[in-house]
Design a protein around this motif. Sequence first.
Motif, PDB file in Angstrom:
ATOM      1  N   ALA A   1       0.788  -1.128   0.133  1.00  0.00           N
ATOM      2  CA  ALA A   1       0.003  -0.023   0.001  1.00  0.00           C
ATOM      3  C   ALA A   1       0.757   1.253   0.057  1.00  0.00           C
ATOM      4  CB  ALA A   1      -0.915  -0.095   1.166  1.00  0.00           C
TER       5      ALA A   1
ATOM      6  N   GLN B   1      -7.034  -5.684  -2.557  1.00  0.00           N
ATOM      7  CA  GLN B   1      -6.842  -4.526  -1.905  1.00  0.00           C
ATOM      8  C   GLN B   1      -6.774  -3.417  -2.782  1.00  0.00           C
ATOM      9  OE1 GLN B   1      -3.584  -4.539   0.662  1.00  0.00           O
ATOM     10  NE2 GLN B   1      -4.373  -6.410   1.957  1.00  0.00           N
TER      11      GLN B   1
ATOM     12  N   TRP C   1      -6.374   1.041  -2.006  1.00  0.00           N
ATOM     13  CA  TRP C   1      -5.169   1.676  -2.146  1.00  0.00           C
ATOM     14  C   TRP C   1      -5.530   3.054  -3.048  1.00  0.00           C
ATOM     15  CZ3 TRP C   1      -1.628  -2.647  -4.290  1.00  0.00           C
ATOM     16  CH2 TRP C   1      -1.533  -3.709  -3.490  1.00  0.00           C
TER      17      TRP C   1
ATOM     18  N   ALA D   1      -4.254  -1.135   4.877  1.00  0.00           N
ATOM     19  CA  ALA D   1      -3.949  -0.559   3.539  1.00  0.00           C
ATOM     20  C   ALA D   1      -4.379   0.906   3.487  1.00  0.00           C
ATOM     21  CB  ALA D   1      -4.921  -1.605   2.716  1.00  0.00           C
TER      22      ALA D   1
ATOM     23  N   SER E   1      -1.445   3.538   2.254  1.00  0.00           N
ATOM     24  CA  SER E   1      -1.254   4.209   1.074  1.00  0.00           C
ATOM     25  C   SER E   1      -1.494   5.787   1.118  1.00  0.00           C
ATOM     26  CB  SER E   1      -2.520   3.415   0.074  1.00  0.00           C
ATOM     27  OG  SER E   1      -3.853   3.666   0.876  1.00  0.00           O
TER      28      SER E   1
END
Lengths: 496, 329
Positions: free
Chosen positions: A113, A248, A252, A300, A304
């Motif tokens: 991430a 994911q 992100w 995540a 990110s």
Amino acid sequence: MDNILLGLQSVTDPNVILFLLLGCVVGLIIGALPGLTGNMAIALMVPLTFTMPPNVGLAFLVAIYCSAIYGGSISAILLGIPGTISSFATTLDGYPLAKQGKAGLALGTSTMASVFGGLFSGAVLMFLTPVLADAALKFGPAEYFAVALLGISCITSISGDNVPKGLLSGMLGLIIAIIGMDPQNGVPRLTFGDPNMLSGISLVSSLIGVFGVTSVLKTAELCKKQETLQKVPEVDSVWIGIKECIHQLPTWIRGSVIGTIVGIIPGAGTNVATFMAYDWEKKLSSEPETFGKGNPLGVAAPESANNAVTGGSLVPLLSLGVPGNSTSALFLGAIMIHGMSTGPVFFTDHPDIIYGLFISFIVANIIMAPLGIFLLRYMKTILSVPEKLLAGVILAFCATGVFSIASNPFDVLVTIVFGLIGYFFNKFKIPTAPMIVSMVLGAMIEGNLRQALVASRGSWNFLYTRPLTLGIMVVAVGSFILPFIVPMIKRTFAKK
Amino acid sequence: MMRKTSKLALAILAGMLMFVSACGSKPSGGGTGKTAKKVNFPTKAVDLVVPFKPGGNVDMCSRIIAPVMEKSLGQPVEVLNKPGGGAVIGQTYALNAKPDGHTVLVLTSSFATNVLSGNTTYKIDSVKMIGQMCYDPEVLVVSSALGVKDYKSFLDVAKSKELLNTTPGFSTSHHICSLLYGQKTGIKFQYMHTNGSAEQTVELAGGHADVGFTTYAGAASLIQQGKIIPIAVANDSRLSTLPNVPTLKELGLDFKYGSYRGLAVSSKVPDDVVEILRDALKKAMNDENVKKQFANSGLPVSYTDGPAFEKMVREDYKGLESVKPMLKK
């Protein structure tokens, strides 16, 4: 395109590659240590770059910046101690994951991430910097106030099961945020005449107290009961696999967009971005109840976002010559010392340097992934050390880290006091997260609200006459009350 | 297996600890002490106490001169950041340290304003000055959104309504300068205090505030882009960086103000030690490389020796006393 090639050319210099690598290693370690921040590392390294060629020096700094933010997630996940405020939201789900033996998943998620967030904002930085510059200037005190309010609105959703207790904790945080000099008339508030309190309670010191010292106290308490300490959690692989990455990806992207936008607004800061990203992810999730108990998406989103801030924060610096946060202010110094000025002239006068900086930024993020995965294979074994052995070392780390921020023993005292506060909160099952969020954003909310009130000569009409402010305010209020309304709606429908 | 991994983890931790301690202290550079001097100084590392966070202009100046002073002093010169409390913490620390000259305060305009507030343990004459490194004259700037291009039209607007004046913080030199300017001209401002000069200039550039006093370096880029318009300089002569902007003196107002940075030690430090430090600073400020790095950072060197600097700071303090009631309301 020519400029990008120029930038690539500057990065092929072996010195640049070497310092990128070195910067990533330094940043990762500094970031992982509680109390030590990338900001501090960069401030100490800036004078070293005076004697380097500008492209090498900037590559070095940019690598530290990116990887220190990522490194913060390591201690947040493995020890449950966020090294910096930007990795605070990561702790909420990262540490529970590690406890469940899924440290590898959490660390892998944070790695991927972070890299994604960094690359995303790097691309924005490279292609959109001149376009976004003017948008950043649209933000005045009223808008900052609204953004900060949006950030703090997440306290209802991170309060856990008991919202009143969460609000209590949040309000205590706001009271603590009052300590220090009044921003508009210089009157000392709640300082008891001590100059150490004039600038308020240090956020990093209190954060480390609430997480580090409290966890050590809890361990000490458990030491009596022998059984509980015997089990060593399993540690899985750090590489999370393509399938999980694809799963994911939407998180992100959302985190990166939030991080980049908030990063571009000068002065809004990394912290707001991570709170917002975490909060929105939880609200969008189909199973919000799993957040805070070990949902990889809860790692995540903030990870990110905080790495996306790095690129965003450089946008106003490079395009307007105005640093977006304290770290980019350090970059300003490092650029000026070589006789170059930031702003539009930077692009026309030194395209090789600026595009070299962009490419270095992207390469640093790419280096980070394998480096992180390699180092984490060894770092994660820290979990197999029995907690009671680790506790003392953690305490020593917390104390040295906090002391090193300003070499002021008062900060260590703050850490101890907040360790006790955290411990009592824990005993009474009051969540500490809302208090931290309020402490971080309290000063920003107050400062900007009062600036806005001065600007409007005391009238509150800025809340509805400025479309941008109004828009953000509506979202903030919605985000605050949503956790109350959703269960009510569900109940009504269930009855029928 | 269990034992091995824990050993490994401990080894990593030990390595990290070493790194922490390595971050704190710079390796001491070599140097042969010059024994020819009358007093034996310095006998150990000299600390330059910066009462602000690393990375600001003050920190930067100190880090530029530290290695050069190190050469002439023959002992390591280290920058020690003691931020917080509006610089009170660092100033108190430096002046309470053992008065042997090994602890030097990087003194800024905030010293005088802190003393003025009356909450400090030190007085304006608690220091002996080593010398001034730079002096930044204040520049009166307006937001381009105000639609004012010169001083005359600025006066017209400012007298017709209370303009919104933004500062980098309460009782900063830019704020004091505005107060003194207002006192002299009778112009009233509405004050909006931000957190630092970056925020201040953004407010002006975005049209969220009308007017402010600032120094050239911080606003340079926004001035070049025409988002902030410099109207007048509060100095005796025009600035080399803004040759087309008139001074207030030319415009018929005898008003001069600026922020300064220099070095000082506790007044209890013996005079011969002070002389050694003064020599070292003088040499450093005459170094070509230092001059270039200062100029590049937008902080042109304007060195004055210890006694002259001392006189200047005391005069500044006297001038400040007239705005004391406004700061204490």
